[in-house]
Design an enzyme around this catalytic site. Sequence first.
Site, short mmCIF file in Angstrom:
data_model
loop_
_atom_site.label_atom_id
_atom_site.label_comp_id
_atom_site.label_asym_id
_atom_site.label_seq_id
_atom_site.Cartn_x
_atom_site.Cartn_y
_atom_site.Cartn_z
N ASP A 1 43.19 -0.52 -37.31
CA ASP A 1 43.96 -1.61 -37.93
C ASP A 1 43.49 -2.97 -37.31
O ASP A 1 43.33 -2.96 -36.16
CB ASP A 1 45.28 -1.21 -38.29
CG ASP A 1 45.74 -0.04 -39.16
OD1 ASP A 1 44.67 0.39 -39.69
OD2 ASP A 1 46.71 0.32 -38.90
N TYR B 1 47.06 6.97 -28.29
CA TYR B 1 47.61 5.91 -28.72
C TYR B 1 48.99 5.66 -27.97
O TYR B 1 49.78 6.61 -27.79
CB TYR B 1 47.72 6.08 -30.17
CG TYR B 1 46.67 6.07 -31.06
CD1 TYR B 1 45.79 5.14 -31.51
CD2 TYR B 1 46.17 7.52 -31.63
CE1 TYR B 1 44.81 5.32 -32.36
CE2 TYR B 1 45.32 7.71 -32.43
CZ TYR B 1 44.45 6.51 -32.89
OH TYR B 1 43.14 6.79 -33.44
N ASP C 1 53.79 -1.17 -41.17
CA ASP C 1 53.54 -2.05 -40.00
C ASP C 1 53.98 -3.28 -40.12
O ASP C 1 54.83 -3.67 -41.19
CB ASP C 1 52.13 -2.26 -39.42
CG ASP C 1 51.26 -2.90 -40.42
OD1 ASP C 1 51.60 -3.42 -41.41
OD2 ASP C 1 49.88 -2.81 -40.18
N ARG D 1 50.85 4.57 -38.23
CA ARG D 1 51.65 4.12 -39.06
C ARG D 1 52.63 5.11 -39.91
O ARG D 1 53.80 4.74 -40.01
CB ARG D 1 51.07 3.12 -40.03
CG ARG D 1 50.55 1.85 -39.38
CD ARG D 1 49.77 0.76 -40.57
NE ARG D 1 48.66 1.43 -40.96
CZ ARG D 1 48.24 1.16 -42.01
NH1 ARG D 1 48.57 0.44 -43.20
NH2 ARG D 1 46.88 1.54 -42.43
#
Length: 301
Positions: A47, A75, A89, A181
């Site tokens: 993103d 992550y 987000d 997300r």
Amino acid sequence: MARKRKGRDISGWLVVDKPAGMTSTAVVNKVRWALEAKKAGHAGTLDPEATGVLAVALGEATKTVPYITDALKAYRFIVRLGQATNTDDAEGEVIAESDARPSDEEIKAALGGFIGDIMQVPPKFSAVKIDGQRAYKLAREGEDFEVEARPLWVEELVMTDRPDADHVELEMTCGKGGYVRSIARDLGEALGCHGHVVRLRRIWSGPFEAEDGISIDQVDELARTPALDDHLLPLEQGLADLPEVKCTADGAARLRNGNPGIVMPGEVEYGDECWASYQGKAVAVGIFKAGELHPSRVFLT
């Protein structure tokens, strides 16, 4: 007649530590320009506001992209508890709020439901296709639509910090196609308090690690100089998860022409996918059968 693409015939990987506020496509275009490369692509979109590993493949290394895309990735991210947004987000609008705040123990217990083979619904603001159109485009136009759940393998999901009641830091290792997300959104729902991602960093992807990455500022500084070439990793790095077999000069010549070539099998078995090397350089990827590699991808380096 097709136009000949300008640029250098350069092959390898450049691992970029992507900054926030830049799209993955913009990073690839910057790297292609800086290295004057004919061909470039990346192994897994981040993103725009996410940071971390964006592995950019150049030239023949683009043929190894699927093996990085399919590899495990890790992550580190922070979830804001108590709020849901329309994008899942911090870039989106708050659409629901809650005063509930789970304890550390409740969060750790809930994480177990997101480990292993799970079904995940991607965010509506994502690049998945709905009837041939990108979901984010439909979402921006206010269209009413549903995104189908898809399978995801989550190898690990752990809480690493709780800075305050409103925030929790997590680390996740997962397979192809995972949306952090969605994890934040669904965890918030499971805890009865809502949630969305406020910070996201990919710390490694297959064999590539963020701490080994080059910054965009360095790419600009070293652009179109031999010093930037020095940061290139060999295309063979993209094959790290596949077994290697070695071939003779004759086998390499046959493989480069797209024909089955004799290889020394090593630890592979009939039907295994593997890659063949000659004098340390990748020649082809294919299926091992009865002492030969039947190529599916050939490297013209």
